[in-house]
Design an enzyme around this catalytic site. Structure first.
Site, PDB file in Angstrom:
ATOM      1  N   GLY A  52       0.853  -1.181   0.000  1.00 40.28           N
ATOM      2  CA  GLY A  52       0.000   0.000   0.000  1.00 40.28           C
ATOM      3  C   GLY A  52       0.891   1.234   0.000  1.00 40.28           C
ATOM      4  O   GLY A  52       2.020   1.183   0.515  1.00 40.28           O
ATOM      5  N   CYS A 110       6.462  -0.158   7.146  1.00 38.98           N
ATOM      6  CA  CYS A 110       6.030   0.951   6.291  1.00 38.98           C
ATOM      7  C   CYS A 110       7.185   1.352   5.381  1.00 38.98           C
ATOM      8  O   CYS A 110       8.321   1.423   5.840  1.00 38.98           O
ATOM      9  CB  CYS A 110       5.622   2.122   7.180  1.00 38.98           C
ATOM     10  SG  CYS A 110       5.095   3.582   6.269  1.00 38.98           S
ATOM     11  N   LEU A 111       6.875   1.619   4.110  1.00 40.07           N
ATOM     12  CA  LEU A 111       7.941   2.026   3.181  1.00 40.07           C
ATOM     13  C   LEU A 111       8.593   3.328   3.629  1.00 40.07           C
ATOM     14  O   LEU A 111       9.740   3.596   3.281  1.00 40.07           O
ATOM     15  CB  LEU A 111       7.392   2.179   1.758  1.00 40.07           C
ATOM     16  CG  LEU A 111       6.897   0.901   1.087  1.00 40.07           C
ATOM     17  CD1 LEU A 111       6.506   1.186  -0.355  1.00 40.07           C
ATOM     18  CD2 LEU A 111       7.937  -0.206   1.148  1.00 40.07           C
ATOM     19  N   HIS A 152      -3.894   1.565   8.080  1.00 39.74           N
ATOM     20  CA  HIS A 152      -2.520   2.084   8.066  1.00 39.74           C
ATOM     21  C   HIS A 152      -2.387   3.201   7.027  1.00 39.74           C
ATOM     22  O   HIS A 152      -1.834   4.273   7.322  1.00 39.74           O
ATOM     23  CB  HIS A 152      -1.568   0.918   7.752  1.00 39.74           C
ATOM     24  CG  HIS A 152      -0.136   1.299   7.580  1.00 39.74           C
ATOM     25  ND1 HIS A 152       0.868   0.815   8.388  1.00 39.74           N
ATOM     26  CD2 HIS A 152       0.483   2.115   6.682  1.00 39.74           C
ATOM     27  CE1 HIS A 152       2.032   1.334   8.003  1.00 39.74           C
ATOM     28  NE2 HIS A 152       1.825   2.117   6.958  1.00 39.74           N
ATOM     29  N   GLU A 153      -2.903   2.958   5.818  1.00 41.52           N
ATOM     30  CA  GLU A 153      -2.744   3.950   4.741  1.00 41.52           C
ATOM     31  C   GLU A 153      -3.574   5.201   5.015  1.00 41.52           C
ATOM     32  O   GLU A 153      -3.131   6.316   4.739  1.00 41.52           O
ATOM     33  CB  GLU A 153      -3.123   3.345   3.383  1.00 41.52           C
ATOM     34  CG  GLU A 153      -2.268   2.165   2.942  1.00 41.52           C
ATOM     35  CD  GLU A 153      -0.774   2.457   2.957  1.00 41.52           C
ATOM     36  OE1 GLU A 153      -0.378   3.625   2.814  1.00 41.52           O
ATOM     37  OE2 GLU A 153       0.004   1.503   3.131  1.00 41.52           O
ATOM     38  N   HIS A 156      -1.942   7.712   7.129  1.00 37.15           N
ATOM     39  CA  HIS A 156      -0.976   8.589   6.441  1.00 37.15           C
ATOM     40  C   HIS A 156      -1.649   9.877   5.960  1.00 37.15           C
ATOM     41  O   HIS A 156      -1.007  10.925   5.899  1.00 37.15           O
ATOM     42  CB  HIS A 156      -0.364   7.876   5.233  1.00 37.15           C
ATOM     43  CG  HIS A 156       0.761   6.941   5.567  1.00 37.15           C
ATOM     44  ND1 HIS A 156       1.901   7.345   6.224  1.00 37.15           N
ATOM     45  CD2 HIS A 156       0.933   5.620   5.318  1.00 37.15           C
ATOM     46  CE1 HIS A 156       2.724   6.314   6.367  1.00 37.15           C
ATOM     47  NE2 HIS A 156       2.156   5.248   5.832  1.00 37.15           N
TER      48      HIS A 156
HETATM   49 ZN    ZN Z   1       2.978   3.397   5.776  1.00 30.99          ZN
END
Ligand code: ZN
Length: 195
Positions: A52, A110-111, A152-153, A156
């Site tokens: 994601g 997380c990226l 999670h997304e 952000h």
């Molecule tokens: Zn993330």
């Protein structure tokens, strides 16, 4: 319209970047630029092996998220049954309009926080509402890995990262790694780049 695009490097912003701490703006309409951004974000997500990616992680303070959640671990919720076969999925102006009182705990990464993993407690299921790029309206209950990824997304888009939601013991455990991440990110202007 761009006729020659060349090869674009994929960029993901890391913790320390201001854009990750801002509340993202609603998208008023799907323009060619928005479609291009979604395509570029999908490429960046795949280049960095994510499931994601929210637009702030791509440096854009906009309410757009791309998902490519794998079908393994499908808990059988209506949203997983419908959305997992359609992956990758892009949504704009997504919202969570209900969350279950049942929660579960799972490890997240997380990226934007490379090499950092922590356990996070979240509602097991959420009612997810969003529009697709083609103007389709989604309103569906999602659980399992998809339900967690959605939460999670969408965090952000509010300037929240998963470690904010970790308990105190987890926060203490990862404190050194978080400090290192902020320090090393500074040298790269809080960006990871893959050519
Ligand atoms: Zn993330």
């Amino acid at each position: 319209m761009l006729f020659s695009r060349g090869k674009k490097a994929s960029v993901v912003y890391t913790l320390g970047a201001k854009v990750l701490r801002q509340k993202a703006e609603r998208i008023a309409g799907v323009t060619p630029e928005i479609r291009q951004m979604a395509a570029d974000m999908l490429k960046a997500m795949h280049d960095f092996d994510g499931i994601g990616l929210a637009a702030p992680q791509y440096g854009q303070s906009l309410r757009l998220v791309v998902f490519d959640v794998p079908s393994r671990g499908n808990s059988g919720s209506p949203g997983e049954m419908i959305l997992l076969p359609q992956m990758p999925v892009t949504v704009i102006n997504p919202e969570i309009i209900w969350s279950s009182s049942d929660t579960n705990v799972a490890e997240e990464g997380c990226l934007s926080l490379p090499q950092i993993y922590a356990e996070v407690e979240r509602p097991e299921r959420v009612l997810f509402r969003a529009d697709t790029l083609d103007g389709e309206h989604i309103e569906i209950e999602c659980g399992g890995l998809l339900g967690r990824c959605i939460q999670h997304e969408l965090d952000h888009l509010e300037g929240v990262v998963f470690t904010d939601r970790a308990n105190d013991a987890e926060k203490r455990r990862i404190r050194g790694d978080m400090d290192n991440l902020l320090k090393s990110g500074q040298g790269n202007n809080y960006r990871r780049i893959k050519k």
